[in-house]
Design an enzyme around this catalytic site. Structure first.
Site, PDB file in Angstrom:
ATOM      1  N   GLY A 170       7.169  -9.759  12.954  1.00  0.00           N
ATOM      2  CA  GLY A 170       6.423 -10.990  13.142  1.00  0.00           C
ATOM      3  C   GLY A 170       7.045 -11.848  14.232  1.00  0.00           C
ATOM      4  O   GLY A 170       7.557 -11.346  15.229  1.00  0.00           O
ATOM      5  N   SER A 171       7.056 -13.139  14.023  1.00  0.00           N
ATOM      6  CA  SER A 171       7.418 -14.069  15.094  1.00  0.00           C
ATOM      7  C   SER A 171       8.889 -14.050  15.478  1.00  0.00           C
ATOM      8  O   SER A 171       9.255 -14.583  16.533  1.00  0.00           O
ATOM      9  CB  SER A 171       7.006 -15.492  14.712  1.00  0.00           C
ATOM     10  OG  SER A 171       5.595 -15.570  14.594  1.00  0.00           O
ATOM     11  N   THR A 172       9.775 -13.470  14.657  1.00  0.00           N
ATOM     12  CA  THR A 172      11.177 -13.384  15.089  1.00  0.00           C
ATOM     13  C   THR A 172      11.286 -12.532  16.354  1.00  0.00           C
ATOM     14  O   THR A 172      12.198 -12.736  17.167  1.00  0.00           O
ATOM     15  CB  THR A 172      12.067 -12.777  13.990  1.00  0.00           C
ATOM     16  OG1 THR A 172      11.511 -11.533  13.551  1.00  0.00           O
ATOM     17  CG2 THR A 172      12.203 -13.723  12.801  1.00  0.00           C
ATOM     18  N   SER A 197       5.476 -21.431  17.512  1.00  0.00           N
ATOM     19  CA  SER A 197       5.156 -20.006  17.337  1.00  0.00           C
ATOM     20  C   SER A 197       3.668 -19.735  17.567  1.00  0.00           C
ATOM     21  O   SER A 197       2.982 -19.127  16.743  1.00  0.00           O
ATOM     22  CB  SER A 197       5.562 -19.540  15.925  1.00  0.00           C
ATOM     23  OG  SER A 197       5.729 -18.156  15.880  1.00  0.00           O
TER      24      SER A 197
END
Length: 600
Positions: free
Chosen positions: A307-309, A363
């Site tokens: 995901g956004s990491t 994000s």
């Protein structure tokens, strides 16, 4: 004259007869000697090995000599796994006089049922294991029984074996692993270094009489000391740090009712893993009582969509390729169509006109999809591999997965766009924290280590693990800009619940839908929430990753559930390591802007 002649003939005949007898006797003796020599040659030369083997099988008893395994220590030489010699009980069914009475006397002393003992006796033969690796009090009770009833000495016996103990119970269980009853490492460090920790297997042979009692010099050899030649392992794990994250994970499981949680703490300056844990876990002292699914080390064997990491890597690529800067303006439409696939923001709303700093802080999926398309599949995957994704790190643990990345030649535009927001690819937790540590370490990727050193039995160093650079991922000045942006994510953006007053922490949250491993696609309503970051930004001491698999209770965003756990971990790590807070709360980005203004 005739008379004397006759007598002479008789004498000659007798002499000849005696001579013939002597000759016959000599020939007989010669044949006998030849026969004996031939028999000797046949037995000693032709069948010597066979006859010696038969003799040894009748009067010689061989057994494997058991010695304690080497010790596993933490980074401060605190014992995490130790061994001691204990007794294992066997029975000789051929010498059992009264099976029922034997079962009644023995079973209650060692925690077995009478049926267990009777089943062992029913196997017959001269040797059957009854109970392996007994506790000292069980051995003492049996020896007292054999003193009271000497008849049991003929059918019961003990063999010394090495038994593994884990004095800290569940602490670092998924890292250390466990050992089976045959002293074989079956998981974790115990498995990875089994040959070294266990040492060389040695056998002992003794000569016995008909009652299996040692004879001749064997009396002195039976309990002779053995050179184990085993190694001791020192881990990079710090037991206190490990305790901190395990308590945090226990709280996370209780607060969020997650399916599982994982956390790693890494030293970004040298690649040392300072703590690594998962929940649910197990007690390696009694590993057989747990579901085997909890044995595995999720930090290296699980793969998930980050995901956004993963957007921190995309931002790194954009900065390095000079496609974007923190102040560049983006117009967020809320959703975009790429190759027939709709990509929308996590909130479902449009953020309007924003800077790229805002894109990272909030994000914004559309902004990262646009950047990813500008990078293209080849450059995007190239940077992912530069940061260590798509291949095993080579850490000293079994079961490490390599993750999944696209082959750039096979990528269509929608693949590029979804990869840019951390979907359609799969990584391991260890890969994620190693990549974030590269950002903390001036853009240089290091090989992670969980073993600090290996020692010989005499305490001398067998092998010392050194800091190992893999490659530079981005330039130093680019990395400084990226760190400043990620620090804003924590201080004023989506990762604010990980912030700690007086400290600069940089990082990125992540929320990804869980993959449906059976039918493909995603499981509706099921998510993986995560946070990965480092601090203090000015002099990074710790990189922390927290992953919550399928949190319950309605909250599932990384900023909501993972960031607060990271906050608690960072706070305790800073306190324990005596990391002093800074004066004031000026952000790193403000420092950079001030420096740029002075230079102008």
């Amino acid at each position: 004259m005739d008379k004397n002649s006759g007598q002479n003939k008789k004498i000659v005949k007798k002499v000849n007869k005696v001579q013939m007898h002597i000759i016959y006797l000599f020939i007989g003796l010669l044949i006998f000697i030849i026969g004996v020599m031939a028999r000797y040659a046949w037995v000693q030369i032709v069948r010597g090995d066979e006859m010696l083997s038969r003799l040894e099988s009748q009067v010689q008893e061989s057994s494997v000599l058991h010695v304690p395994r080497g010790t596993i220590y933490d980074a401060e030489m605190k014992e995490l796994a130790i061994s001691t010699m204990v007794s294992s009980l066997y029975i000789d069914p051929n010498h059992v006089e009264n099976p029922e009475q034997t079962a009644r006397d023995v079973a209650p002393l060692i925690g077995l049922t009478e049926k267990d003992i009777l089943d062992d006796i029913a196997q017959g033969g001269g040797f059957v294991w009854v109970k392996r690796q007994m506790e000292p009090e069980e051995t003492k009770a049996l020896k007292n029984l054999m003193k009271e009833k000497p008849e049991y000495r003929a059918c019961l016996g003990f063999i010394q074996e090495s038994k593994r103990y884990y004095p800290n119970d569940m602490l670092a269980a998924n890292v250390i692993g466990f050992v089976g009853t045959d002293d074989k490492g079956l998981d974790g460090i115990e498995q990875q270094f089994d040959g070294m920790i266990k040492g060389e297997e040695q056998t002992s042979s003794i000569f016995t009489d008909a009652l299996a009692r040692p004879i001749m010099d064997s009396v002195f050899l039976k309990n002779s000391p053995v050179d184990a030649n085993c190694k001791n392992i020192q881990l990079t794990i710090n037991a206190q740090y490990q305790f901190i994250i395990e308590k945090a994970l226990d709280k996370a499981m209780m607060d969020h009712g997650a399916e599982s949680v994982t956390a790693i703490v890494m030293n970004p300056k040298n690649g040392d893993i300072l703590a690594m844990a998962s929940r649910p876990s197990y007690d390696p002292n009694n590993f057989h009582k747990y579901d085997p699914n909890v044995w595995k080390n999720r930090a290296v064997s699980d793969i998930y969509e980050p995901g956004s990491t993963f957007k921190s890597i995309v931002a790194a690529a954009g900065f390095q390729e000079k496609l974007v800067s923190p102040t560049d303006i983006f117009v967020d439409p809320g959703t975009i169509e790429v190759s027939g696939r709709t990509i929308q923001n996590w909130s479902g709303d449009s953020f309007g006109t924003v800077t790229f700093l805002d894109v990272v802080k909030n994000s914004i999926n559309t902004g990262f999809a646009q950047l990813g398309l500008e990078l293209g599949g080849e450059r995007l995957m190239n940077y992912a591999r530069k940061f260590g994704f798509g291949e095993r790190t080579g850490i000293e643990l079994p079961g490490e997965e390599s993750g999944i990345l696209f082959n750039p030649k096979d990528m269509v535009a929608s693949d590029v766009a979804t990869s840019s927001i951390g979907q359609s690819i799969a990584v391991t937790p260890l890969q994620m924290i190693t990549a974030m540590s590269a950002i903390a370490n001036d853009g240089v990727l290091l090989k992670p280590h969980i073993v600090k050193a290996i020692y010989n039995a005499d305490g001398t160093v067998y092998q010392q693990m050194e800091r190992e650079e893999v490659r530079r991922c981005i330039d130093s000045d680019v990395d400084k800009t990226l760190k400043s942006v990620l620090e804003q994510v924590v201080s004023t953006g989506g990762g604010s619940k990980a912030s700690i007053e007086g400290y600069h922490i940089a990082g990125k949250t992540g929320t990804a839908q869980k993959i449906d491993m059976v039918n493909g696609g995603y499981l509706p309503g099921h998510y993986i929430a995560s946070f990965c970051g480092f601090g203090p930004v000015e002099d990074p001491q710790f990189t922390v990753l927290v992953i919550i698999n399928d949190p319950a209770g309605g909250e599932y965003y990384g900023g909501q559930v993972a960031a607060p756990i990271a906050h608690d971990i960072f706070l305790q790590l800073f306190r324990y390591a005596n990391v002093k807070p800074i004066n004031g709360n000026q952000s790193l980005l403000d420092d950079i802007k001030g420096t740029e203004a002075k230079n102008q």
